[in-house]
Write a protein that holds these residues in place. Structure first.
Motif, PDB file in Angstrom:
ATOM      1  N   ASN A  95     -11.187 -16.676   2.542  1.00  0.00           N
ATOM      2  CA  ASN A  95      -9.732 -16.555   2.644  1.00  0.00           C
ATOM      3  C   ASN A  95      -9.361 -15.591   3.767  1.00  0.00           C
ATOM      4  O   ASN A  95     -10.096 -14.638   4.055  1.00  0.00           O
ATOM      5  N   GLU A  96      -8.206 -15.831   4.365  1.00  0.00           N
ATOM      6  CA  GLU A  96      -7.746 -14.930   5.425  1.00  0.00           C
ATOM      7  C   GLU A  96      -7.455 -13.564   4.817  1.00  0.00           C
ATOM      8  O   GLU A  96      -6.684 -13.449   3.863  1.00  0.00           O
ATOM      9  N   PRO A  97      -8.053 -12.497   5.335  1.00  0.00           N
ATOM     10  CA  PRO A  97      -7.864 -11.171   4.732  1.00  0.00           C
ATOM     11  C   PRO A  97      -6.423 -10.683   4.883  1.00  0.00           C
ATOM     12  O   PRO A  97      -5.841 -10.759   5.965  1.00  0.00           O
ATOM     13  N   ILE A  98      -5.855 -10.229   3.805  1.00  0.00           N
ATOM     14  CA  ILE A  98      -4.518  -9.627   3.820  1.00  0.00           C
ATOM     15  C   ILE A  98      -4.560  -8.380   2.951  1.00  0.00           C
ATOM     16  O   ILE A  98      -5.499  -8.171   2.182  1.00  0.00           O
ATOM     17  N   ALA A  99      -3.538  -7.551   3.101  1.00  0.00           N
ATOM     18  CA  ALA A  99      -3.457  -6.344   2.274  1.00  0.00           C
ATOM     19  C   ALA A  99      -3.159  -6.747   0.840  1.00  0.00           C
ATOM     20  O   ALA A  99      -2.134  -7.380   0.556  1.00  0.00           O
ATOM     21  N   ASP A 100      -4.036  -6.386  -0.058  1.00  0.00           N
ATOM     22  CA  ASP A 100      -3.857  -6.758  -1.459  1.00  0.00           C
ATOM     23  C   ASP A 100      -4.730  -5.841  -2.303  1.00  0.00           C
ATOM     24  O   ASP A 100      -5.911  -5.641  -2.004  1.00  0.00           O
ATOM     25  N   ASN A 101      -4.148  -5.278  -3.354  1.00  0.00           N
ATOM     26  CA  ASN A 101      -4.873  -4.335  -4.203  1.00  0.00           C
ATOM     27  C   ASN A 101      -5.108  -4.866  -5.607  1.00  0.00           C
ATOM     28  O   ASN A 101      -5.505  -4.113  -6.491  1.00  0.00           O
TER      29      ASN A 101
ATOM     30  N   GLY B  56      -4.681   4.878 -11.258  1.00  0.00           N
ATOM     31  CA  GLY B  56      -3.913   4.023 -12.167  1.00  0.00           C
ATOM     32  C   GLY B  56      -2.422   4.024 -11.880  1.00  0.00           C
ATOM     33  O   GLY B  56      -1.739   3.027 -12.114  1.00  0.00           O
ATOM     34  N   LEU B  57      -1.906   5.140 -11.362  1.00  0.00           N
ATOM     35  CA  LEU B  57      -0.461   5.291 -11.192  1.00  0.00           C
ATOM     36  C   LEU B  57      -0.038   4.946  -9.768  1.00  0.00           C
ATOM     37  O   LEU B  57      -0.482   5.578  -8.803  1.00  0.00           O
ATOM     38  N   TRP B  58       0.826   3.941  -9.645  1.00  0.00           N
ATOM     39  CA  TRP B  58       1.422   3.606  -8.350  1.00  0.00           C
ATOM     40  C   TRP B  58       2.614   4.523  -8.098  1.00  0.00           C
ATOM     41  O   TRP B  58       3.449   4.743  -8.977  1.00  0.00           O
ATOM     42  N   VAL B  59       2.700   5.077  -6.889  1.00  0.00           N
ATOM     43  CA  VAL B  59       3.787   5.975  -6.504  1.00  0.00           C
ATOM     44  C   VAL B  59       4.754   5.197  -5.616  1.00  0.00           C
ATOM     45  O   VAL B  59       4.428   4.909  -4.457  1.00  0.00           O
ATOM     46  N   PRO B  60       5.935   4.819  -6.127  1.00  0.00           N
ATOM     47  CA  PRO B  60       6.870   4.024  -5.315  1.00  0.00           C
ATOM     48  C   PRO B  60       7.266   4.738  -4.022  1.00  0.00           C
ATOM     49  O   PRO B  60       7.326   5.966  -3.960  1.00  0.00           O
ATOM     50  N   GLU B  61       7.562   3.949  -3.032  1.00  0.00           N
ATOM     51  CA  GLU B  61       7.923   4.460  -1.710  1.00  0.00           C
ATOM     52  C   GLU B  61       9.386   4.898  -1.712  1.00  0.00           C
ATOM     53  O   GLU B  61      10.279   4.135  -2.051  1.00  0.00           O
ATOM     54  N   ASN B  62       9.643   6.161  -1.333  1.00  0.00           N
ATOM     55  CA  ASN B  62      11.024   6.618  -1.196  1.00  0.00           C
ATOM     56  C   ASN B  62      11.684   5.908  -0.019  1.00  0.00           C
ATOM     57  O   ASN B  62      11.121   5.816   1.068  1.00  0.00           O
ATOM     58  N   GLY B  63      12.893   5.433  -0.232  1.00  0.00           N
ATOM     59  CA  GLY B  63      13.608   4.754   0.841  1.00  0.00           C
ATOM     60  C   GLY B  63      13.080   3.373   1.151  1.00  0.00           C
ATOM     61  O   GLY B  63      13.307   2.844   2.252  1.00  0.00           O
ATOM     62  N   ALA B  64      12.389   2.737   0.202  1.00  0.00           N
ATOM     63  CA  ALA B  64      11.816   1.413   0.464  1.00  0.00           C
ATOM     64  C   ALA B  64      12.902   0.385   0.781  1.00  0.00           C
ATOM     65  O   ALA B  64      12.736  -0.451   1.674  1.00  0.00           O
ATOM     66  N   PHE B  65      14.019   0.434   0.070  1.00  0.00           N
ATOM     67  CA  PHE B  65      15.078  -0.538   0.315  1.00  0.00           C
ATOM     68  C   PHE B  65      15.689  -0.361   1.705  1.00  0.00           C
ATOM     69  O   PHE B  65      15.996  -1.333   2.396  1.00  0.00           O
ATOM     70  N   LEU B  66      15.858   0.887   2.131  1.00  0.00           N
ATOM     71  CA  LEU B  66      16.383   1.134   3.469  1.00  0.00           C
ATOM     72  C   LEU B  66      15.417   0.627   4.534  1.00  0.00           C
ATOM     73  O   LEU B  66      15.829   0.114   5.578  1.00  0.00           O
TER      74      LEU B  66
ATOM     75  N   PRO C 111       2.970  -2.262  -5.000  1.00  0.00           N
ATOM     76  CA  PRO C 111       1.567  -1.843  -5.120  1.00  0.00           C
ATOM     77  C   PRO C 111       0.572  -2.788  -4.455  1.00  0.00           C
ATOM     78  O   PRO C 111      -0.596  -2.430  -4.302  1.00  0.00           O
ATOM     79  N   ASP C 112       1.004  -3.974  -4.054  1.00  0.00           N
ATOM     80  CA  ASP C 112       0.115  -4.895  -3.346  1.00  0.00           C
ATOM     81  C   ASP C 112       0.392  -4.924  -1.844  1.00  0.00           C
ATOM     82  O   ASP C 112      -0.065  -5.834  -1.149  1.00  0.00           O
ATOM     83  N   SER C 113       1.139  -3.948  -1.333  1.00  0.00           N
ATOM     84  CA  SER C 113       1.513  -3.943   0.076  1.00  0.00           C
ATOM     85  C   SER C 113       0.673  -2.932   0.853  1.00  0.00           C
ATOM     86  O   SER C 113      -0.069  -2.126   0.283  1.00  0.00           O
ATOM     87  N   VAL C 114       0.821  -2.970   2.173  1.00  0.00           N
ATOM     88  CA  VAL C 114       0.086  -2.028   3.031  1.00  0.00           C
ATOM     89  C   VAL C 114       0.646  -0.623   2.916  1.00  0.00           C
ATOM     90  O   VAL C 114       0.041   0.332   3.408  1.00  0.00           O
ATOM     91  N   TYR C 115       1.812  -0.484   2.282  1.00  0.00           N
ATOM     92  CA  TYR C 115       2.428   0.839   2.130  1.00  0.00           C
ATOM     93  C   TYR C 115       2.127   1.463   0.769  1.00  0.00           C
ATOM     94  O   TYR C 115       2.633   2.543   0.457  1.00  0.00           O
ATOM     95  N   ALA C 116       1.314   0.809  -0.048  1.00  0.00           N
ATOM     96  CA  ALA C 116       1.080   1.254  -1.425  1.00  0.00           C
ATOM     97  C   ALA C 116       0.362   2.599  -1.466  1.00  0.00           C
ATOM     98  O   ALA C 116      -0.624   2.818  -0.761  1.00  0.00           O
ATOM     99  N   THR C 117       0.874   3.469  -2.316  1.00  0.00           N
ATOM    100  CA  THR C 117       0.270   4.784  -2.544  1.00  0.00           C
ATOM    101  C   THR C 117      -0.050   4.917  -4.027  1.00  0.00           C
ATOM    102  O   THR C 117       0.786   4.593  -4.878  1.00  0.00           O
TER     103      THR C 117
END
Length: 725
Positions: free
Chosen positions: A279-285, A399-409, A377-383
């Protein structure tokens, strides 16, 4: 071992989640184009010019500043009411919560705010308009007296400090992001200065007309982007494609995720289906084994609908209740009802504005899942937090995903079409401005009209009421900015706090004003005090762990524990000895236990119970013999007849035509002027009749003496009142 891995990560310039969990480090956030910031700045400048221009409508009259001369037609009342509910909390906070949790966690905000407007239109708007007062506490003053008036004023001001702070947080987030201001606190103060500038000048005129402009531009932009994204973007994250060694949740040939991604037999267990390296490699966790959906239809009815994650179902229902009923005592909503041309306009305006809130806010909530697709959490920006585990997720670490501040902006400025993203940004900023200016105005008018005017120094009178209201807005803007600075990234939270305060104290007596046969000051005073006391007690006695989740049974309602093992997660194909065994190395997790929301409902229920009980006890007593009414401060104000509005001295709607606020000398002058005018007309008609002229001259002379007597009597009454106080 975990500390060692973190130290190695720091030395090698990588990150903890890569060294400890093998998850790639998150990519840096892209910088927005300066054009977005310029567009928002230009819009804010135009709004300020409109607000400053309305100073000419005020004409130095307090009534024009407070309630826009009671002249607002339906086409202005509807957008200015809806603009107060569609703020940064109902838009930006809505999407933020939907992104971090799920759809209904954000959608409850516009749902509760819109429902409040509908309820206000059904039960209160016409009564508020017919009362012909300047502020909401005036309504309490006419039924319950000065003490309750001041109590309600302080409560409403406190509530609106949090409301204003919540909108300053939203504006600060946008300003800081667009202009690269790393200090969120600084952007909050910049936003406060902008709002304060034009609100101080034009009062409710500036608020109403800027709301009209802001809503016309903002709502359309937000709706356009929402429907474009729903139609053209992935509506939610799909099932994870995985990474080398990732085990799919189903088997080959079952027509599920494994077959979707052409899975192959695993190396260590050929009966299982694993990731296909071709499969074509993509960012995925591997965060979504079976994928996500835009919303779960049973999230508001089933506590386990979000398994394997907890569902804050109780808190969400409490949020709807708090916003729907607590907002009925909102200063800004009721100010617009008072400013409406008629009771019918106030009623229709509230109901239509509530429907507009539903139409704009609820579709906007669907953007949360779309943003989670790009920044989840499955994106390249996942922390992820390395030192966390979850047995249900099969994760010994990270185990804990930390949401990105300002993701909607970031979505608006980097992924959405530039025009639509900029238009929506302007819409959110406009929504924040429209609510923030109304909140500042409401607090300033209440402080000057309902608190400072009761001071014995008489520093605020009818003559300087307008100036005092303008000056009073400044400290409130500063205080709200201070509160917002303590929560610079938590949009939506302060909104709930704001109306939690009014629900516990002010809402029950407000209904009593219009629906109790004889509203009793003792009942209102006891209800307010009970609400405050019970709310404070429950705040510090109920279990709270900041999760907002009740302690339901099931592993979904276990908090993340500290890292349990350095071995591979359960969904990774590896030799058995290298895969984490939760029985041998357990994840130490504690159950969520947060009863936030129960304190709000409990305080409101106690306030209602006490009010009804006191009303029942005094049902057969006249008001004069009611408990507490023996003291002047608890006596309801008694309205006095309005004098003829001669020479423009008495406005059509007086500031307060009752109690010590009556301006005796002004009224005496108006009566005298009216009498003189009538006598002069009679003299003209009877010119030539000596007897009549003699009587006329004698009466005219005596009317001047009567005026002096009236003024002297008024001064004596004032002195006696001060002595009694």
């Amino acid at each position: 071992l975990l500390l060692l891995e973190r130290a190695r990560a720091e030395d090698s310039g990588t990150c903890g989640q890569e060294e400890v969990c093998g998850i790639p480090c998150p990519e840096g956030n892209p910088t927005p184009n300066i054009g977005y910031g310029i567009a928002v700045a230009v819009f804010a400048g135009i709004s300020c010019l409109i607000g400053l221009a309305t100073i000419f409508f005020v004409k130095g009259k307090a009534e024009n500043f407070f309630v826009a001369g009671r002249s607002l037609p339906l086409w202005i009342v509807v957008p200015t009411l809806a603009a107060q509910s569609l703020d940064s909390n109902a838009l930006l906070g809505n999407v933020d919560l939907g992104y971090k949790f799920h759809f209904w966690d954000g959608a409850v905000l516009p749902l509760g705010l819109g429902l409040s407007l509908v309820l206000n239109g059904i039960f209160l708007a016409r009564h508020v308009n017919n009362d012909e007062v300047l502020t909401l506490p005036d309504i309490y003053a006419k039924r319950y007296g000065k003490v309750v008036e001041i109590l309600i004023s302080c409560i409403c001001i406190t509530s609106f400090l949090f409301l204003l702070a919540g909108n300053l947080v939203g504006m600060g987030v946008i300003v800081g992001y667009l202009f690269g201001i790393d200090n969120d606190v600084g952007s909050i103060w910049i936003s406060m200065i902008v709002i304060l500038a034009y609100t101080v000048c034009g009062g409710l005129f500036s608020v109403a007309y800027t709301d009209l402009f802001q809503s016309a531009v903002g709502w359309l932009g937000c709706l356009t982007l929402a429907f474009w994204a729903i139609k053209n973007e992935p509506r939610a994250p799909p099932p994870s494609i995985g990474f080398p060694g990732y085990i799919y949740p189903d088997l080959i040939g079952e027509g599920g995720v494994c077959d979707m991604y052409s899975g192959v037999p695993c190396d260590n267990n050929s009966t299982l289906c694993c990731y296909n390296s071709e499969n074509e490699p993509i960012a995925d966790n591997g965060a979504y084994p079976i994928g996500d959906v835009p919303k779960f239809s049973d999230q508001m009815t089933n506590p386990y609908s979000l398994t394997p994650f907890p569902n804050a179902i109780f808190f969400n229902w409490c949020t709807i209740f708090v916003l729907a009923f607590g907002n009925l005592a909102a200063l800004d909503f009721q100010a617009r009802c008072m400013a409406s041309k008629s009771a019918r306009i106030a009623t229709i305006g509230c109901i239509v504005a509530g429907c507009l809130t539903f139409m704009v806010g609820i579709p906007f909530g669907y953007l949360g899942a779309i943003v989670r697709y790009y920044f989840g959490p499955d994106s390249v920006y996942a922390t992820f937090e390395p030192n966390t585990c979850s047995a249900l997720l099969g994760l010994p670490t990270c185990g804990l995903w930390v949401p990105e501040n300002g993701a909607f902006l970031q979505y608006l400025t980097n992924i959405a079409p530039s025009f639509l993203g900029g238009w929506c940004l302007i819409g959110i900023f406009a929504a924040s401005m429209s609510t923030a200016d109304g909140a500042i105005l409401a607090m300033g008018t209440v402080l000057s009209n309902n608190v400072l005017r009761h001071l014995k120094c008489h520093c605020v009178t009818r003559d300087n009421l307008l100036k005092a209201a303008r000056y009073a807005t400044i400290p409130f803007g500063v205080l709200a900015a201070v509160i917002a600075s303590t929560r610079p990234n938590q949009t939506g939270y302060l909104l709930i706090v704001a109306f939690d305060i009014t629900l516990a104290t002010a809402v029950v007596p407000l209904f009593g004003c219009f629906y109790a046969k004889k509203p009793r000051p003792a009942a209102a005073f006891a209800a307010v005090c009970t609400g405050v006391i019970v709310r404070i007690i429950l705040e510090f006695t109920l279990p709270k762990d900041s999760s907002l989740v009740l302690p339901y049974s099931g592993d979904e309602f276990l908090d993340f524990g500290p890292a349990a093992s350095a071995k591979a997660p359960l969904f990774v194909d590896a030799p058995a000895e290298e895969v984490w065994n939760p029985e041998e190395e357990p994840c130490d997790q504690e159950r969520f236990a947060d009863f936030t929301g129960a304190d709000s409902l409990g305080a409101a229920f106690c306030s209602l119970t006490v009010f009804l009980f006191m009303q029942f006890l005094e049902r057969n007593k006249p008001i004069e013999e009611s408990w507490l009414c023996k003291r002047r401060a608890f006596r309801p104000y008694k309205p006095k007849p309005k004098p003829p509005p001669e020479d423009g001295e008495i406005p059509e709607h007086s500031v307060k035509s009752f109690g010590w606020l009556q301006n005796y000398s002004m009224r005496a002058s108006a009566i005298s002027a009216s009498l003189r005018s009538s006598i002069a007309k009679a003299a003209t008609d009877a010119e030539g009749d000596d007897d009549v002229m003699e009587i006329t001259n004698d009466t005219t002379n005596r009317s001047g003496g009567d005026l002096d007597d009236i003024k002297e009597s008024a001064d004596n009454d004032d002195a006696q009142f001060k002595e009694e106080e």
